[in-house]
Write a protein that holds these residues in place. Structure first.
Motif, PDB file in Angstrom:
ATOM      1  N   VAL A   1      30.441  81.673  13.648  1.00 12.14           N
ATOM      2  CA  VAL A   1      30.844  80.399  13.048  1.00 12.14           C
ATOM      3  C   VAL A   1      29.715  79.778  12.239  1.00 12.14           C
ATOM      4  CG1 VAL A   1      31.459  78.009  13.636  1.00 12.14           C
ATOM      5  CG2 VAL A   1      32.610  79.904  14.776  1.00 12.14           C
ATOM      6  N   ARG A   2      28.506  79.858  12.735  1.00 11.46           N
ATOM      7  CA  ARG A   2      27.408  79.089  12.144  1.00 11.46           C
ATOM      8  C   ARG A   2      26.498  79.867  11.193  1.00 11.46           C
ATOM      9  NH1 ARG A   2      26.150  75.111  17.027  1.00 11.46           N
ATOM     10  NH2 ARG A   2      28.019  73.831  16.778  1.00 11.46           N
ATOM     11  N   ASN A   3      26.402  81.154  11.350  1.00 14.17           N
ATOM     12  CA  ASN A   3      25.448  81.910  10.538  1.00 14.17           C
ATOM     13  C   ASN A   3      25.692  81.800   9.032  1.00 14.17           C
ATOM     14  OD1 ASN A   3      23.055  83.565  10.588  1.00 14.17           O
ATOM     15  ND2 ASN A   3      24.358  85.203   9.803  1.00 14.17           N
ATOM     16  N   PRO A   4      26.938  81.813   8.536  1.00 15.01           N
ATOM     17  CA  PRO A   4      27.113  81.713   7.085  1.00 15.01           C
ATOM     18  C   PRO A   4      26.447  80.467   6.482  1.00 15.01           C
ATOM     19  CG  PRO A   4      29.150  82.443   8.089  1.00 15.01           C
ATOM     20  CD  PRO A   4      28.219  82.057   9.222  1.00 15.01           C
TER      21      PRO A   4
ATOM     22  N   ASP B   1      21.841  75.846   4.741  1.00 14.37           N
ATOM     23  CA  ASP B   1      22.414  74.586   5.193  1.00 14.37           C
ATOM     24  C   ASP B   1      22.359  74.473   6.711  1.00 14.37           C
ATOM     25  OD1 ASP B   1      23.095  73.912   2.561  1.00 14.37           O
ATOM     26  OD2 ASP B   1      25.040  74.915   2.713  1.00 14.37           O
ATOM     27  N   GLY B   2      21.129  74.434   7.263  1.00 17.50           N
ATOM     28  CA  GLY B   2      20.956  74.410   8.714  1.00 17.50           C
ATOM     29  C   GLY B   2      21.613  73.232   9.389  1.00 17.50           C
ATOM     30  N   GLU B   3      21.408  72.033   8.843  1.00 16.15           N
ATOM     31  CA  GLU B   3      22.018  70.847   9.460  1.00 16.15           C
ATOM     32  C   GLU B   3      23.536  70.924   9.386  1.00 16.15           C
ATOM     33  OE1 GLU B   3      20.656  68.638  11.363  1.00 16.15           O
ATOM     34  OE2 GLU B   3      18.555  69.055  10.961  1.00 16.15           O
ATOM     35  N   GLN B   4      24.056  71.396   8.265  1.00 13.79           N
ATOM     36  CA  GLN B   4      25.509  71.540   8.131  1.00 13.79           C
ATOM     37  C   GLN B   4      26.029  72.586   9.119  1.00 13.79           C
ATOM     38  OE1 GLN B   4      26.901  72.877   4.301  1.00 13.79           O
ATOM     39  NE2 GLN B   4      29.038  72.449   4.801  1.00 13.79           N
ATOM     40  N   ALA B   5      25.285  73.653   9.300  1.00 14.41           N
ATOM     41  CA  ALA B   5      25.692  74.689  10.251  1.00 14.41           C
ATOM     42  C   ALA B   5      25.837  74.114  11.650  1.00 14.41           C
ATOM     43  CB  ALA B   5      24.681  75.838  10.253  1.00 14.41           C
ATOM     44  N   LEU B   6      24.899  73.252  12.026  1.00 15.87           N
ATOM     45  CA  LEU B   6      24.914  72.679  13.372  1.00 15.87           C
ATOM     46  C   LEU B   6      25.986  71.619  13.538  1.00 15.87           C
ATOM     47  CD1 LEU B   6      21.085  72.567  13.912  1.00 15.87           C
ATOM     48  CD2 LEU B   6      22.740  74.150  14.935  1.00 15.87           C
TER      49      LEU B   6
ATOM     50  N   THR C   1      17.036  84.977  14.004  1.00 13.54           N
ATOM     51  CA  THR C   1      17.575  84.053  13.005  1.00 13.54           C
ATOM     52  C   THR C   1      17.707  82.660  13.612  1.00 13.54           C
ATOM     53  OG1 THR C   1      19.895  84.387  13.604  1.00 13.54           O
ATOM     54  CG2 THR C   1      18.944  85.932  11.983  1.00 13.54           C
ATOM     55  N   GLN C   2      17.822  81.671  12.725  1.00  9.27           N
ATOM     56  CA  GLN C   2      18.065  80.306  13.196  1.00  9.27           C
ATOM     57  C   GLN C   2      19.389  80.224  13.937  1.00  9.27           C
ATOM     58  OE1 GLN C   2      17.625  78.402   9.289  1.00  9.27           O
ATOM     59  NE2 GLN C   2      16.322  76.923  10.331  1.00  9.27           N
ATOM     60  N   ALA C   3      20.384  80.937  13.462  1.00 12.35           N
ATOM     61  CA  ALA C   3      21.695  80.899  14.116  1.00 12.35           C
ATOM     62  C   ALA C   3      21.566  81.394  15.553  1.00 12.35           C
ATOM     63  CB  ALA C   3      22.712  81.728  13.340  1.00 12.35           C
ATOM     64  N   GLU C   4      20.859  82.483  15.761  1.00 12.75           N
ATOM     65  CA  GLU C   4      20.691  83.004  17.117  1.00 12.75           C
ATOM     66  C   GLU C   4      19.952  82.004  17.997  1.00 12.75           C
ATOM     67  OE1 GLU C   4      20.583  87.808  16.233  1.00 12.75           O
ATOM     68  OE2 GLU C   4      18.685  86.738  16.447  1.00 12.75           O
ATOM     69  N   LEU C   5      18.883  81.443  17.479  1.00 12.30           N
ATOM     70  CA  LEU C   5      18.088  80.501  18.265  1.00 12.30           C
ATOM     71  C   LEU C   5      18.890  79.252  18.607  1.00 12.30           C
ATOM     72  CD1 LEU C   5      15.526  79.493  19.591  1.00 12.30           C
ATOM     73  CD2 LEU C   5      14.706  78.794  17.324  1.00 12.30           C
ATOM     74  N   THR C   6      19.530  78.661  17.615  1.00 14.79           N
ATOM     75  CA  THR C   6      20.260  77.422  17.881  1.00 14.79           C
ATOM     76  C   THR C   6      21.484  77.655  18.749  1.00 14.79           C
ATOM     77  OG1 THR C   6      21.424  77.582  15.753  1.00 14.79           O
ATOM     78  CG2 THR C   6      19.409  76.234  15.817  1.00 14.79           C
ATOM     79  N   CYS C   7      22.124  78.797  18.612  1.00 18.36           N
ATOM     80  CA  CYS C   7      23.259  79.099  19.486  1.00 18.36           C
ATOM     81  C   CYS C   7      22.781  79.250  20.928  1.00 18.36           C
ATOM     82  CB  CYS C   7      23.992  80.356  19.016  1.00 18.36           C
ATOM     83  SG  CYS C   7      25.031  80.072  17.555  1.00 18.36           S
ATOM     84  N   ALA C   8      21.681  79.942  21.129  1.00 21.15           N
ATOM     85  CA  ALA C   8      21.147  80.088  22.488  1.00 21.15           C
ATOM     86  C   ALA C   8      20.814  78.726  23.086  1.00 21.15           C
ATOM     87  CB  ALA C   8      19.915  80.991  22.477  1.00 21.15           C
ATOM     88  N   LEU C   9      20.208  77.852  22.292  1.00 22.91           N
ATOM     89  CA  LEU C   9      19.873  76.513  22.775  1.00 22.91           C
ATOM     90  C   LEU C   9      21.132  75.731  23.144  1.00 22.91           C
ATOM     91  CD1 LEU C   9      17.080  75.395  20.301  1.00 22.91           C
ATOM     92  CD2 LEU C   9      16.861  75.656  22.770  1.00 22.91           C
TER      93      LEU C   9
END
Length: 123
Positions: free
Chosen positions: A31-34, A40-45, A78-86
């Motif tokens: 969902v978030r990686n694209p 668009d990190g903030e938009q992803a979150l 990736t940021q997606a992996e890190l933020t999803c884990a968090l």
């Protein structure tokens, strides 16, 4: 090794907490990686996680689940992996979780640090 690769090492015993965590991570990343890839990190979150991912994450809200997400964060490429884990690991409300998330509040990447701060407020 990617965060999912680290979780995959734990899944050899069939359907388990590790498998559930891996599926939750994959759903979150899908969902978030694209948006992260677009920069668009903030938009992803801001993208809400699908109900199915939330349900999987709630099924992993145990100490062992937290350890799996901590391992995934440590191995994140990736940021997606890190933020999803968090985010998924934050489902366990505990001092250990709060301490772990707190280590990311000063992360050099603003979206990661901002997420950690938001998650701390939910602990």
């Amino acid at each position: 090794m990617s965060a999912l690769g680290a979780l995959a090492l734990c899944t050899g015993c069939g359907p388990s907490l590790a498998t559930t965590a891996m599926n939750a991570m994959q759903g979150c990343i899908d969902v978030r990686n694209p948006a992260f890839v677009r920069g668009d990190g903030e938009q992803a979150l801001a993208i809400p996680l699908p109900v199915a991912v939330d349900l999987l994450a709630s099924r992993t809200a145990y100490k062992f689940g937290l350890r799996l997400y901590q391992q995934a964060a440590a191995e994140a490429e990736t940021q997606a992996e890190l933020t999803c884990a968090l985010e998924l690991g934050s489902r366990l409300k505990s001092d250990d979780t709060r301490e772990w998330i707190g280590t990311f509040t000063r992360h050099p990447n603003a979206p990661v640090a901002n997420l950690a701060k938001r998650l701390m407020n939910l602990q």
